[in-house]
Design a protein around this motif. Structure first.
Motif: not given
Length: 478
Positions: A391, A421, A455
C-alpha cells in the motif's frame, strides 16, 4: 395316384441324400484337383500354415432345381427392419442389431496384388493371416478362410465353400456360417483372387481382390473387399457382378456363426441381380466413450501493478495503485475422443467470462467436454492471484512545537496519515521513536513517528513524521 408316382418322390429324396453324402466324402487336398494351386502358393502354405481343401459336388447339389420364383430371398425373407435406407434389409434374432448397412460411394483402392488366393473350383483356402485382429459379430479373429465361390469366413463355422448363393441367415447345421458373402455363387476363379494387408498400426486394412468368371462362363464378378482394423468395418466395392439366372443365384451380405443373424441389401440374397460400380458398408455399433479432457496447468500470478502509459515507475512515484486482480489467459484444454464433434466450454465459479480479470484469491474454472453422443467429462483448473503490491501511505506534515507552560513536554495533535492500496482493508499503525504511545506528550527534541500501512495480504509500507519540541522560555524584557 399310381404306385410309381408315390415311389418317385422317395427315389428323388434317396438320390439327393446319396449325392449329399458323396459331396461330404469327396474331400481331398488341392494338389489332387485338376486346378491345383501353383507351386508358389504351396510354399506360402508351408511357411504360414495356410492350406487348401477342395470339395467335389455333384451338379445336383451345386445347382439344384429351383422353384419358379428365382428372385425370392428364401423362406425367411428380408426383414422389414430398415437399417440405413429403404434399400437395406436385415434379419436378426438378436435383441439389438450387430451391424448397420449403408450405401457408400464407389471408391475402391488399388487392386491387391501381393498374395494369391485359391485358383481351384469349390475349394477353400484356410488360415489366411489378416495381419491384425478383426472383430466379427463380437468375436475376434486374426485369420480368415477364402472360398473360390465368392465367400470368406472365420474359423470352422465357414469351412465349406459350396456353391450357389444360399439364403442367409440359415441355421441348417452346415459349415457355411460366420461368413462374408461378397459374390456368393458358383464361380471359376482361375488366378483372379489376390489379397494383401496394407497400412500401419492402428489403421491397417486387409484387401481382397476378387475377379472370377461364373462357372457357366456367362456371368462373372469383379469386386474388392476391405476389412478395417479398429473400426471393424466391412466394405464391399463391386465393379461388376452378374450370374446366369435361374441355376446360379447370388448372395451378398454377412452372417453370424449360428446362422441366426444376417445383414444385407434388400434383393441381394439368393436371387438374380446385377451390380455395377456399387459400394456398401457393414459397420458394427461403435461404443461411445466419454471424451477425455485435460485442463491447462494451474496458474499463479500476482495482481497487476499500477502503471501510467505502461510505466510502473511513474505510477509508483505518484502513489497510484494497481488493481486487486490480474489479467490472465487461462489457455484451452486438450480433449481426446473416439469421434469428431466434441465441444468444449469453460465456466468460472465467480460467473464472470473467462477473459475477465481474475480477482485476488483462487478462481476455479470447470472445463466441460461434450461429444456428439451427449457424453460429458469435466476437469478443473485454478487461477490463483496473490497481492504482491504494497500500500501507499502519506504521513502528516512535520510539526514544530513548544513545551507546555510550566512543563518540560509538549502536547501535540499529530494528525492522521492516509493510505491507499489496490485491495481493500488497509490498516494504519504508528510507532514513536521514544516508544511512547502516540497520545503521550512529546519531550524536548525531535521525535519520529513512523506511520505503517498494512494490507490484508500482509504487504506493508511506511512514512515518517517528525515532531520537534523546544523549551517554552519566558520573554526577555530589556
Amino acid at each position: 395316384m399310381s404306385r410309381s408316382r408315390r415311389i418317385a418322390p422317395r427315389i428323388r429324396a434317396l438320390i439327393a441324400a446319396v449325392a449329399a453324402i458323396a459331396a461330404v466324402s469327396l474331400i481331398s487336398s488341392c494338389a489332387d484337383h485338376p486346378l491345383a494351386p501353383s507351386s508358389d502358393q504351396t510354399s506360402i502354405a508351408d511357411s504360414l500354415g495356410i492350406y487348401v481343401v477342395v470339395s467335389y459336388y455333384p451338379d445336383s447339389i451345386k445347382n439344384p432345381p429351383l422353384p419358379p420364383d428365382t428372385n425370392s430371398v428364401g423362406s425367411r425373407g428380408i426383414s422389414a427392419t430398415v437399417v440405413a435406407s429403404p434399400s437395406v434389409g436385415a434379419f436378426s434374432e438378436a435383441a439389438a442389431p450387430s451391424y448397420t448397412v449403408s450405401p457408400i460411394a464407389f471408391a475402391p483402392e488399388a487392386a491387391a496384388t501381393v498374395n494369391k488366393g485359391v485358383n481351384c473350383e469349390d475349394c477353400v483356402m484356410f488360415n489366411v493371416p489378416l495381419g491384425f485382429n478383426f472383430k466379427f459379430f463380437g468375436n475376434t479373429y486374426s485369420k480368415i478362410n477364402i472360398s473360390s465361390n465368392g465367400i470368406v469366413g472365420f474359423g470352422s463355422d465357414m469351412s465349406d465353400g459350396c456353391c450357389a448363393g444360399a439364403v442367409i441367415p440359415l441355421n441348417d447345421g452346415s459349415s457355411r456360417n460366420n461368413l462374408i458373402a461378397v459374390a456368393w455363387t458358383d464361380l471359376a476363379p482361375s488366378s483372379g483372387i489376390k489379397y494383401e494387408t496394407r497400412g500401419t498400426i492402428p489403421n491397417r486394412r486387409w484387401v481382397l481382390q476378387y475377379n472370377a468368371n461364373e462357372s457357366a462362363n456367362v456371368g462373372g464378378v469383379s469386386m474388392q473387399l476391405i476389412l478395417y482394423e479398429g473400426s471393424n468395418d466391412i466394405v464391399m466395392y463391386t465393379t461388376s457382378l452378374y450370374a446366369a439366372g435361374r441355376t446360379h443365384l447370388l448372395t451378398q451380405g454377412i452372417e453370424d456363426a449360428t446362422g441366426t443373424e444376417a445383414y444385407f441389401v434388400s434383393g441381394r440374397v439368393h436371387s438374380a441381380f446385377r451390380l455395377t460400380n456399387d459400394g456398401v458398408k457393414f459397420s458394427p455399433p461403435v461404443t461411445n466413450y466419454a471424451p477425455v479432457v485435460t485442463p491447462p496447468p494451474n496458474i499463479s500470478v500476482t495482481t497487476a501493478p499500477p502503471s501510467v502509459g505502461g510505466d510502473t515507475r511513474i505510477a509508483l512515484t505518484l502513489h497510484l495503485t494497481g488493481a486487486c486482480a490480474a489479467t490472465v489467459n487461462p489457455g484451452v484444454p486438450t480433449v481426446i475422443d473416439d469421434a469428431d464433434g466434441v465441444t468444449t466450454t469453460g465456466a468460472r465459479n465467480d460467473g464472470l467470462p473467462l477473459d475477465a480479470a481474475y480477482p485476488k484469491g483462487v478462481t476455479t474454472i470447470t472445463w466441460t467436454a461434450t461429444d456428439a453422443g451427449g457424453l460429458t467429462t469435466t476437469a478443473t483448473q485454478t487461477v490463483t492471484v496473490t497481492d504482491g503490491e504494497s500500500p501507499s501511505v502519506t504521513a502528516p506534515s512535520n510539526i514544530s512545537a513548544r513545551t507546555d507552560v510550566g512543563a518540560l513536554t509538549a502536547t501535540v495533535v499529530v494528525g492522521e496519515a492516509t493510505a491507499a492500496d489496490n485491495c481493500p482493508n488497509v490498516t494504519i499503525s504508528t510507532s514513536r521513536s521514544d516508544n511512547l504511545p502516540l497520545s503521550a506528550t512529546f519531550s524536548i527534541g525531535v521525535t519520529t513517528i513512523q506511520w505503517i500501512a498494512t494490507d490484508a495480504s500482509g504487504n506493508t509500507n511506511s512514512a515518517n513524521q517528525k515532531i520537534t519540541v523546544v523549551g517554552n522560555a519566558p520573554p526577555v524584557v530589556t
